[in-house]
Design an enzyme around this catalytic site. Structure first.
Site, short mmCIF file in Angstrom:
data_model
loop_
_atom_site.label_atom_id
_atom_site.label_comp_id
_atom_site.label_asym_id
_atom_site.label_seq_id
_atom_site.Cartn_x
_atom_site.Cartn_y
_atom_site.Cartn_z
N LYS A 1 0.83 -1.22 -0.07
CA LYS A 1 -0.09 0.11 -0.07
C LYS A 1 0.79 1.39 -0.05
CE LYS A 1 -2.41 -0.67 3.86
NZ LYS A 1 -1.78 -2.20 4.24
N ARG B 1 -9.88 0.16 8.93
CA ARG B 1 -9.13 -1.09 9.26
C ARG B 1 -10.03 -2.29 9.89
NH1 ARG B 1 -3.57 0.23 9.11
NH2 ARG B 1 -2.11 -1.47 9.42
N ARG C 1 11.86 -5.75 5.36
CA ARG C 1 11.39 -4.34 5.08
C ARG C 1 12.12 -3.28 5.46
NH1 ARG C 1 5.01 -2.72 4.79
NH2 ARG C 1 5.27 -2.95 7.02
N ARG D 1 11.06 -0.75 11.13
CA ARG D 1 9.89 -0.38 12.06
C ARG D 1 9.72 -1.29 13.25
NH1 ARG D 1 4.71 0.09 8.11
NH2 ARG D 1 3.84 -0.79 10.13
N ARG E 1 -0.34 -8.97 13.55
CA ARG E 1 -0.76 -7.97 12.51
C ARG E 1 -1.49 -8.87 11.60
NH1 ARG E 1 4.18 -4.74 10.72
NH2 ARG E 1 2.81 -3.65 9.46
P1 AMP Z 1 0.58 0.57 9.00
O1 AMP Z 1 1.63 1.50 8.79
O2 AMP Z 1 -0.60 0.98 8.20
O3 AMP Z 1 0.84 -0.72 8.78
O4 AMP Z 1 0.28 0.91 10.54
C1 AMP Z 1 1.09 0.68 11.53
C2 AMP Z 1 0.40 0.19 12.85
O5 AMP Z 1 -0.23 1.46 13.11
C3 AMP Z 1 -0.86 -0.87 12.91
O6 AMP Z 1 -0.27 -2.20 12.99
C4 AMP Z 1 -1.74 -0.42 13.85
O7 AMP Z 1 -1.15 -0.76 15.13
C5 AMP Z 1 -1.75 1.31 13.99
N1 AMP Z 1 -2.75 1.69 12.97
C6 AMP Z 1 -2.51 2.19 11.84
N2 AMP Z 1 -3.85 2.57 11.06
C7 AMP Z 1 -4.71 1.95 12.19
C8 AMP Z 1 -6.11 2.10 12.14
N3 AMP Z 1 -6.90 2.48 10.98
N4 AMP Z 1 -6.88 1.62 13.16
C9 AMP Z 1 -6.18 1.31 14.19
N5 AMP Z 1 -4.65 0.99 14.22
C10 AMP Z 1 -4.08 1.61 13.40
#
Ligand code: AMP
Length: 204
Positions: free
Chosen positions: A13, A87, A121, A151, A162
């Site tokens: 994404k 999400r 990554r 990360r 996740r």
């Molecule tokens: P991402 O960079 O989108 O993979 O997000 C990293 C982490 O941020 C996720 O694993 C969640 O812990 C948190 N996070 C990101 N977006 C959301 C969301 N829409 N709702 C809840 N937690 C989120």
């Protein structure tokens, strides 16, 4: 055009969002990036988010919705691309009450390849560029020369939760948006340029 990018962690994404942002005049809103920014600044939101992110869990909806509302206001609620939000169904329903979404692009990948993709990554501190560690000769971003880092939630244990969270809570959004007639799925197993070519066909 208001877009949502859907897909499992590691589906690409973020990589595609950078390409879409470069090629279309659409503002990229990544809830993960916003949380990481708050974590670096050590704000209250950042400190709270860290405790969930480190475990591979979702940050509570009320906190997430607050940051999304602010980001949407900043974008003037027009011409934006949401990456990593919604999400779960509750977030999707809340979003329906805030703005009109035109298209939802689902980047479809085989979940079996994701653990390797995510654990290998690396992300650029400066420009957000993402690359697999096997393609990097040093810790420097090939795009801007910034520092590449891993990360906190890209370690194997966290990745497992996740992916579980994705399957239980996020994957049902595919049907949700299909029922609204907004869903377009693209094959995310190819090289980034191939995936982007498919996205172009959807966006026109
Ligand atoms: P991402 O960079 O989108 O993979 O997000 C990293 C982490 O941020 C996720 O694993 C969640 O812990 C948190 N996070 C990101 N977006 C959301 C969301 N829409 N709702 C809840 N937690 C989120």
């Amino acid at each position: 055009m208001n877009i949502i990018l859907l897909g499992a962690p590691g589906a690409g994404k973020g990589t595609q969002a950078l390409r879409i942002e470069e090629n279309y005049r659409i503002k990229h809103i990544s809830t993960g990036d916003i949380f990481r920014h708050h974590m670096r600044q050590q704000t209250d939101i950042g400190n709270l988010a860290r405790s969930y992110i480190k475990k591979g869990q979702l940050v509570p909806d009320e906190v997430t919705l607050k940051i999304v509302e602010i980001a949407l206001e900043d974008a003037g609620k027009i011409n934006f691309m949401l990456d990593g939000f919604p999400r779960n169904i509750n977030q999707a329903k809340a979003l329906d009450g805030l703005v009109a979404i035109d298209k939802v692009i689902n980047i479809d990948v085989d979940l079996k390849v994701l653990t390797d993709r995510i654990c290998g990554r690396r992300n650029c501190m400066e420009c957000g560029y993402t690359a697999h560690v096997s393609t990097l000769s040093d810790g420097v971003c090939p795009k801007c020369g910034g520092e590449m880092y891993q990360r906190v939630d890209d370690q194997e244990d966290t990745v497992r939760s996740r992916l579980e969270v994705y399957t239980a809570q996020t994957a049902p959004l595919i049907e949700y948006y299909e029922a609204q007639g907004k869903l377009a799925s693209v094959n995310g197993m190819g090289a980034p340029d191939e995936v982007f070519a498919e996205i172009r066909k959807v966006l026109g």
